[in-house]
Design a protein around this motif. Structure first.
Motif, PDB file in Angstrom:
ATOM      1  N   SER A  11      20.566  33.436 -29.742  1.00  0.00           N
ATOM      2  CA  SER A  11      21.569  32.848 -30.648  1.00  0.00           C
ATOM      3  C   SER A  11      22.771  33.770 -30.816  1.00  0.00           C
ATOM      4  CB  SER A  11      20.954  32.561 -32.015  1.00  0.00           C
ATOM      5  OG  SER A  11      19.974  31.565 -31.912  1.00  0.00           O
ATOM      6  N   ARG A  12      22.509  35.058 -30.999  1.00  0.00           N
ATOM      7  CA  ARG A  12      23.612  36.014 -31.150  1.00  0.00           C
ATOM      8  C   ARG A  12      24.464  36.089 -29.891  1.00  0.00           C
ATOM      9  NH1 ARG A  12      20.592  41.054 -34.092  1.00  0.00           N
ATOM     10  NH2 ARG A  12      20.567  40.174 -36.185  1.00  0.00           N
ATOM     11  N   THR A  13      23.815  36.132 -28.742  1.00  0.00           N
ATOM     12  CA  THR A  13      24.562  36.199 -27.481  1.00  0.00           C
ATOM     13  C   THR A  13      25.407  34.948 -27.304  1.00  0.00           C
ATOM     14  OG1 THR A  13      22.936  37.655 -26.432  1.00  0.00           O
ATOM     15  CG2 THR A  13      24.343  36.376 -24.967  1.00  0.00           C
ATOM     16  N   GLU A  14      24.846  33.768 -27.557  1.00  0.00           N
ATOM     17  CA  GLU A  14      25.610  32.523 -27.447  1.00  0.00           C
ATOM     18  C   GLU A  14      26.811  32.539 -28.387  1.00  0.00           C
ATOM     19  OE1 GLU A  14      22.717  29.493 -28.310  1.00  0.00           O
ATOM     20  OE2 GLU A  14      22.004  29.414 -26.250  1.00  0.00           O
ATOM     21  N   PHE A  15      26.589  32.952 -29.623  1.00  0.00           N
ATOM     22  CA  PHE A  15      27.658  32.999 -30.623  1.00  0.00           C
ATOM     23  C   PHE A  15      28.766  33.955 -30.189  1.00  0.00           C
ATOM     24  CE2 PHE A  15      29.510  34.815 -34.497  1.00  0.00           C
ATOM     25  CZ  PHE A  15      29.954  33.657 -35.122  1.00  0.00           C
ATOM     26  N   HIS A  16      28.406  35.153 -29.743  1.00  0.00           N
ATOM     27  CA  HIS A  16      29.400  36.151 -29.341  1.00  0.00           C
ATOM     28  C   HIS A  16      30.173  35.711 -28.096  1.00  0.00           C
ATOM     29  CE1 HIS A  16      27.896  38.605 -32.473  1.00  0.00           C
ATOM     30  NE2 HIS A  16      26.859  39.106 -31.827  1.00  0.00           N
TER      31      HIS A  16
END
Length: 135
Positions: free
Chosen positions: A38-43
């Motif tokens: 989720s963090r990677t997708e968001f960033h």
């Protein structure tokens, strides 16, 4: 060796503890992986948005390595304009931008109007189901 009720209960309790430990540890691994994803997708989406705003000002996307592109959208550009408020990424020794698993994020400029940003996901292998891509 005589099997008693106490020994049977002890073995059953041991099996229960092992089963619960595997279940709890397995859920934590899945949860941590989900958080990293989720963090990677968001960033990556934030970086894509920043690149689009950069293009509005300069008429083209920033070029070079992923690290140099990131620095440009963070404010190292002729207008000193910051298109990404803060840097959510880390870098490796070669200046590559890294995802949440420590694998390089790749930015490919397809044309003047198209780019792709992708992470090879947790396993670091390109082209399988855990990859993350923004076009």
């Amino acid at each position: 060796m005589k099997i008693t009720l106490n020994k049977i209960i002890l073995v059953l309790c041991g099996l229960l503890v092992i089963t619960l430990a595997v279940k709890i540890l397995g859920e934590n691994l899945i949860t941590n992986d989900s958080i990293h994803r989720s963090r990677t997708e968001f960033h990556i989406r934030d970086l894509a948005t920043a690149m689009n705003f950069y293009k509005l000002d300069y008429g083209e996307y920033p070029e070079r390595t992923s690290g140099e592109i990131l620095l440009k959208v963070l404010g190292e550009n002729p207008l000193n304009r910051q298109y990404l408020e803060e840097n959510p990424f880390s870098f490796d020794n070669e200046g590559n931008v890294l995802d949440e698993w420590g694998n390089p994020i790749t930015i490919v400029l397809k044309s003047q109007d198209k780019f792709e940003i992708f992470s090879n996901g947790r396993d670091g292998i390109e082209g399988n189901e855990d990859d993350i891509m923004v076009k």
